[in-house]
Scaffold this motif. Structure first.
Motif, PDB file in Angstrom:
ATOM      1  N   ASN A 352      -9.083  -0.463   1.904  1.00 15.91           N
ATOM      2  CA  ASN A 352      -9.414   1.046   1.843  1.00 15.91           C
ATOM      3  C   ASN A 352      -8.317   2.031   2.187  1.00 15.91           C
ATOM      4  O   ASN A 352      -8.028   2.262   3.274  1.00 15.91           O
ATOM      5  CB  ASN A 352     -10.672   1.099   2.668  1.00 15.91           C
ATOM      6  CG  ASN A 352     -11.085   2.323   2.592  1.00 15.91           C
ATOM      7  OD1 ASN A 352     -10.971   3.048   1.787  1.00 15.91           O
ATOM      8  ND2 ASN A 352     -11.374   3.047   3.718  1.00 15.91           N
ATOM      9  N   THR A 353      -7.279   1.773   1.259  1.00 14.02           N
ATOM     10  CA  THR A 353      -6.179   2.557   1.474  1.00 14.02           C
ATOM     11  C   THR A 353      -6.392   4.090   1.666  1.00 14.02           C
ATOM     12  O   THR A 353      -7.396   4.581   0.949  1.00 14.02           O
ATOM     13  CB  THR A 353      -5.069   2.493   0.429  1.00 14.02           C
ATOM     14  OG1 THR A 353      -5.500   2.510  -0.933  1.00 14.02           O
ATOM     15  CG2 THR A 353      -4.509   0.850   0.551  1.00 14.02           C
ATOM     16  N   ASN A 354      -5.951   4.737   2.534  1.00 17.13           N
ATOM     17  CA  ASN A 354      -6.198   6.022   2.666  1.00 17.13           C
ATOM     18  C   ASN A 354      -4.835   6.899   3.090  1.00 17.13           C
ATOM     19  O   ASN A 354      -3.899   6.370   3.475  1.00 17.13           O
ATOM     20  CB  ASN A 354      -7.383   6.438   3.554  1.00 17.13           C
ATOM     21  CG  ASN A 354      -7.150   6.412   4.979  1.00 17.13           C
ATOM     22  OD1 ASN A 354      -6.136   5.335   5.258  1.00 17.13           O
ATOM     23  ND2 ASN A 354      -7.743   6.659   5.736  1.00 17.13           N
ATOM     24  N   ALA A 355      -5.038   8.331   3.245  1.00 15.71           N
ATOM     25  CA  ALA A 355      -4.172   9.200   3.938  1.00 15.71           C
ATOM     26  C   ALA A 355      -4.835  10.375   4.206  1.00 15.71           C
ATOM     27  O   ALA A 355      -5.748  10.610   4.105  1.00 15.71           O
ATOM     28  CB  ALA A 355      -3.143   9.449   2.799  1.00 15.71           C
ATOM     29  N   PRO A 356      -4.266  11.275   5.107  1.00 14.29           N
ATOM     30  CA  PRO A 356      -4.657  12.427   5.504  1.00 14.29           C
ATOM     31  C   PRO A 356      -4.920  13.517   4.514  1.00 14.29           C
ATOM     32  O   PRO A 356      -4.298  13.336   3.414  1.00 14.29           O
ATOM     33  CB  PRO A 356      -3.609  13.057   6.520  1.00 14.29           C
ATOM     34  CG  PRO A 356      -2.853  12.079   7.032  1.00 14.29           C
ATOM     35  CD  PRO A 356      -2.798  10.941   5.965  1.00 14.29           C
ATOM     36  N   TYR A 372      -2.398   2.869   5.087  1.00 13.04           N
ATOM     37  CA  TYR A 372      -3.365   3.240   5.483  1.00 13.04           C
ATOM     38  C   TYR A 372      -3.324   4.138   6.967  1.00 13.04           C
ATOM     39  O   TYR A 372      -2.344   3.561   7.794  1.00 13.04           O
ATOM     40  CB  TYR A 372      -4.887   2.399   5.457  1.00 13.04           C
ATOM     41  CG  TYR A 372      -4.843   1.320   6.167  1.00 13.04           C
ATOM     42  CD1 TYR A 372      -4.892   0.882   7.553  1.00 13.04           C
ATOM     43  CD2 TYR A 372      -4.472   0.008   5.438  1.00 13.04           C
ATOM     44  CE1 TYR A 372      -4.890  -0.160   8.330  1.00 13.04           C
ATOM     45  CE2 TYR A 372      -4.099  -1.116   6.347  1.00 13.04           C
ATOM     46  CZ  TYR A 372      -4.410  -1.103   7.766  1.00 13.04           C
ATOM     47  OH  TYR A 372      -4.514  -2.518   8.374  1.00 13.04           O
ATOM     48  N   VAL A 373      -4.088   4.700   7.372  1.00 14.24           N
ATOM     49  CA  VAL A 373      -4.271   5.279   8.755  1.00 14.24           C
ATOM     50  C   VAL A 373      -4.842   4.277   9.596  1.00 14.24           C
ATOM     51  O   VAL A 373      -5.772   3.741   9.601  1.00 14.24           O
ATOM     52  CB  VAL A 373      -5.142   6.553   9.061  1.00 14.24           C
ATOM     53  CG1 VAL A 373      -5.190   6.889  10.434  1.00 14.24           C
ATOM     54  CG2 VAL A 373      -4.569   7.815   8.048  1.00 14.24           C
ATOM     55  N   ALA A 374      -3.881   3.736  10.527  1.00 12.37           N
ATOM     56  CA  ALA A 374      -4.250   2.789  11.569  1.00 12.37           C
ATOM     57  C   ALA A 374      -4.431   3.172  12.887  1.00 12.37           C
ATOM     58  O   ALA A 374      -3.836   4.070  13.436  1.00 12.37           O
ATOM     59  CB  ALA A 374      -3.198   1.839  11.708  1.00 12.37           C
ATOM     60  N   ALA A 375      -5.455   2.609  13.661  1.00  7.35           N
ATOM     61  CA  ALA A 375      -5.701   2.990  15.053  1.00  7.35           C
ATOM     62  C   ALA A 375      -5.006   2.072  15.926  1.00  7.35           C
ATOM     63  O   ALA A 375      -5.430   1.349  17.036  1.00  7.35           O
ATOM     64  CB  ALA A 375      -7.366   2.858  15.382  1.00  7.35           C
TER      65      ALA A 375
END
Length: 822
Positions: A352-356, A372-375
């Motif tokens: 589930n690749t994503n970006a802001p 992707y955004v990672a925690a």
């Protein structure tokens, strides 16, 4: 090629969606008469009282959410809604609901045998395109006929309608509503059963304008007991709503919406809320004569919902609103400065690749990696942006920034933090002429070789024509991880800030800061701001003698600091009286020793004593303190011995066995170095002994000694760790060749006891100045306290073993001796 858009940054490539189904005018059809059974237990009291029949012929009935066997019974969390409204969950009929009959009266048309029938008369007859029946069948499936009667005396028959058993059937309107056994009041609940089912009855075109007055339901066959609970309708109208088409022409502040229909005109309403407007709401665009219109004056990068209704030249006049359409406006072109730290964007994954919002993840066709955004692995918690090339060794993958006004006019720069999981992995900074095409990437400067530690990088953007910045994975080997955080795009200042600010020469009351001068050395030196809070200075910050310093060179010494205090510092260049740089990145330091911690204090330093010194100590404790760290350097718990002398020490761990280590900061640099670990265990122990030797030539003075007790380590290797169970305790180790008057007095307070070992009575040689006596076992537990003791201590009730006997003197000092009970 893949472009993952959390919200696309290019107006020409916009996200859109719209409803394409015809909207229905769903209305309930309340029943005025015809129900034959009350099969829903409700209120307070036995279900046998609040019902008069069951659903299935074997004593089971439905239960409402307000049912309580007694007034003190726990409320249930499932059941028929108390208001009797059933909102259907069937996907094809969004917004359809039913209203049940009186929960305290008959509420079901219950049919038992074949050919049993009943008539349900509606309170308000209504014409319908489709009539919907809410029913279920207890103890098996059943088959019914439904005869729909119209107000003109005609009817339409629906034959052989199968109703599923109330457990496990498909096309349910509601599920998981629970049931009760009327004979015992035993409740049963399930997240999926029992169920009420929705059956559509499509009215013939010739009958759609006729109001439906009643229905007759007849059981035809089946072992089950059919129960008919309610009807609703898609109410007929000769003015139908339009059908929405795909949205087009999306910009940052407008969108072109269109529909199909043949009405005289249309009303359009839009909102940032997805709540369907009421019929009385004022349209945004009333009386549109075509089948499209532009919705304008919108905010950029915002999700909108819209509805259209028909205005017909018939008696009906106006349709209901259509299904909702939705679209998201494009992003405006960003102005500098702007910052992205990824902390407000949902976390993605490799699938589930994503970006802001307004950023994008871009990769070549069929590229194997992901972004992707990672925690995790952030410079500032909690999130970072993660690029991993997986098995991809050719092609491109990159994080694309929003379009930026005048990005390539030669006056802009980008600053960011980055690290890798594999030292030497490279990150390439560049711009894109086409943000949807990775081949349009233009590299800026040389690839940046990353390390495993987050480091700040600054790249100036040269003159050109591109409007979008990109962070491209340098590839190399497989599965190379890159983490990016705290990206700032800004104008290149005329006065550049210092970098790499770092503290050196720390003492308890001072620190020296050093930094790297910018490429253009400021004519008027530097200003340093420091604080005990980590809030960065800004234009409103007032510099004064208590929080700042100046320096003509890239270092400054800060004096008169508070001891054992965390400080934060920033530096800026002073190019002229009116031109100063922005503040540097924050540097943190502490005027004192590191602060260790332990999240669990069920293991601790129970006892620590010494022998053979000029002054020996005998420390004991029955427990640790919250946080697992104690600083006892201001107490009399200290050892005094000469340079080169050896002190014998013994330790007891409180709780289970632990590893124990001792550090002494012989060079007084506020750091416990590996070479300063003077004692360590090699396995888990409860009690242990050893020695500490003062290095020859050690200057006379006082040195910090730290004892670590660690439940999870046989040989503690760090005096500054955050451990999960144990304790850190600081003492003083004083190096001296003779004792001062006060120390001699302290030495004289050491009191002997006899006999040792003892049987029942332990004699104290001098009891005159002793206020109380505390006896502690080797686990650190206080087993006896004696106030105003005599010279004979009665200890016959103690078990055999080793004890620490502490004399508490009237002046507040203590002396501890070991005694063995036979």
């Amino acid at each position: 090629m893949t472009i993952n858009l959390f919200s696309r940054v290019v107006p020409a490539i916009a996200l859109f969606s719209a409803g394409i189904m015809l909207a229905q005018n769903y209305q309930t059809m309340p029943v005025s008469s015809g129900f034959t059974a009350d099969v829903i237990a409700n209120g307070i009291g036995s279900s046998n009282v609040s019902t008069n029949n069951d659903v299935d012929g074997v004593s089971y009935a439905f239960v409402a959410k307000d049912f309580q066997l007694t007034s003190t019974s726990a409320a249930i969390t499932y059941g028929i809604p108390v208001d009797g409204v059933i909102n259907s969950v069937v996907a094809g009929t969004p917004g359809l609901s039913y209203i049940l009959g009186n929960l305290s009266g008959n509420n079901s048309l219950r049919l038992v045998a074949a050919n049993d029938s009943g008539t349900l008369t509606f309170t308000t007859p209504k014409p319908a395109f489709t009539l919907y029946m809410l029913s279920t069948s207890g103890s098996g499936t059943s088959v019914v006929n439904v005869n729909v009667n119209f107000s003109d005396g005609s009817s339409q028959v629906f034959s052989n309608i199968s109703i599923s058993d109330w457990y496990g059937g498909a096309n349910f309107a509601i599920q998981g509503i629970g049931r009760i056994k009327r004979s015992s009041d035993a409740l049963e609940s399930s997240s999926s059963d029992p169920r009420l089912y929705q059956t559509p009855l499509a009215i013939d075109a010739a009958n759609q304008a006729k109001p439906i007055q009643s229905v007759v339901v007849t059981k035809v066959s089946g072992a089950g007991y059919p129960n008919i609970f309610a009807f609703s309708a898609d109410v007929y109208s000769d003015c139908v709503p339009p059908v929405l088409q795909a949205v087009s022409g999306i910009t940052a502040n407008s969108a072109l919406v269109s529909w199909t229909g043949n009405a005289a005109s249309y009303d359009v309403y839009h909102s940032t809320s997805n709540t369907t407007p009421a019929s009385s709401v004022t349209p945004t665009y009333p009386g549109v004569t075509g089948t499209s219109t532009t919705i304008g004056s919108l905010n950029s990068n915002t999700t909108y919902y819209y509805w259209v209704r028909s205005n017909c030249n018939t008696a009906t006049g106006q349709s209901v609103w259509s299904f909702a359409g939705t679209f998201k406006t494009a992003c405006s072109t960003f102005t500098v400065p702007y910052t992205e730290n990824f902390d407000t964007t949902s976390v993605g994954s490799s699938t589930n690749t994503n970006a802001p919002s307004c950023w994008a993840y871009l990769e070549s066709t069929s590229f194997a990696g992901y972004g992707y955004v990672a925690a995790s692995n952030s410079y500032s918690a909690p999130n970072s942006y993660y690029l991993n090339n997986s098995t991809g060794t050719a092609g491109s993958q990159m994080l694309v920034a929003p379009p930026t006004i005048n990005l390539s006019d030669g006056t802009k720069r980008v600053r960011f933090y980055a690290r890798t999981g594999t030292t030497g992995t490279t990150l390439v900074i560049g711009t894109l002429s086409n943000p949807a095409d990775p081949a349009s990437f233009t590299q800026l400067g040389s690839p940046i070789s990353l390390t495993t530690t987050h480091t700040q990088y600054t790249v100036n953007i040269p003159a050109g024509s591109d409007l979008q910045l990109a962070f491209k994975h340098g590839l190399g080997g497989t599965s190379r991880a890159i983490y990016i955080d705290n990206i700032t795009v800004q104008n290149i200042p005329s006065c550049l800030e210092p970098t790499a600010v770092a503290p050196t020469n720390l003492t308890m009351n001072s620190a020296t800061l050093g930094w790297t001068a910018p490429s253009s050395v400021p004519a008027n030196g530097y200003e340093v701001y420091y604080s005990t809070t980590n809030t960065a200075p800004d234009a409103s910050t007032v510099l004064n003698s208590s929080n700042s310093a100046t320096s003509p060179s890239p270092s400054a010494t800060l004096n008169s600091l508070s001891s054992d205090t965390n400080y934060y510092a920033w530096v800026r260049s002073v190019c002229s009286a009116s031109d100063k740089s922005i503040w540097s990145e924050m540097a943190a330091f502490r005027t004192g020793y590191c602060l260790p911690s332990s999240s669990n204090q069920n293991s601790w330093l129970s006892a620590f004593s010494s022998t053979g010194s000029l002054i020996d100590m005998a420390y004991s404790s029955g427990s640790s303190v919250a946080g697992g760290y104690q600083n006892l350097t201001a107490t009399n718990n200290k050892i005094i011995n000469a340079p080169g002398a050896t002190t014998s020490v013994s330790f007891t761990a409180g709780g289970p066995t632990c590893g124990i280590g001792v550090w002494v900061d012989w060079n007084n640099n506020l750091t416990f170095e590996a070479s300063e670990r003077m004692f360590v265990t090699g396995n888990y122990v409860t009690t242990t002994t050893g020695s500490i030797t003062v290095p020859a030539g050690t200057p006379l003075g006082t040195y910090r000694m730290r004892v670590v007790t660690d439940f999870n380590s046989t040989g503690p290797s760090s005096a500054c760790a955050a451990i999960t169970r144990g304790e850190f305790v600081d003492f003083n180790f004083e190096v001296a060749t003779s004792l001062s008057t006060s120390e001699t007095s302290l030495k004289k307070k050491e009191i002997s006891v006899y006999p040792n070992p003892f049987k029942d009575i332990l004699h104290v040689a001098d009891i005159r100045d002793v206020k109380s006596v505390t006896v502690t076992d080797v686990a650190g537990r206080i087993v006896k306290t004696i106030d105003n003791p005599t010279a004979e201590l009665q200890l016959g009730e103690l078990n055999s073993g080793l004890y620490l006997v502490t004399m508490n003197f009237k002046d507040g000092s203590k002396s501890t001796v070991k005694a063995i009970k036979k």
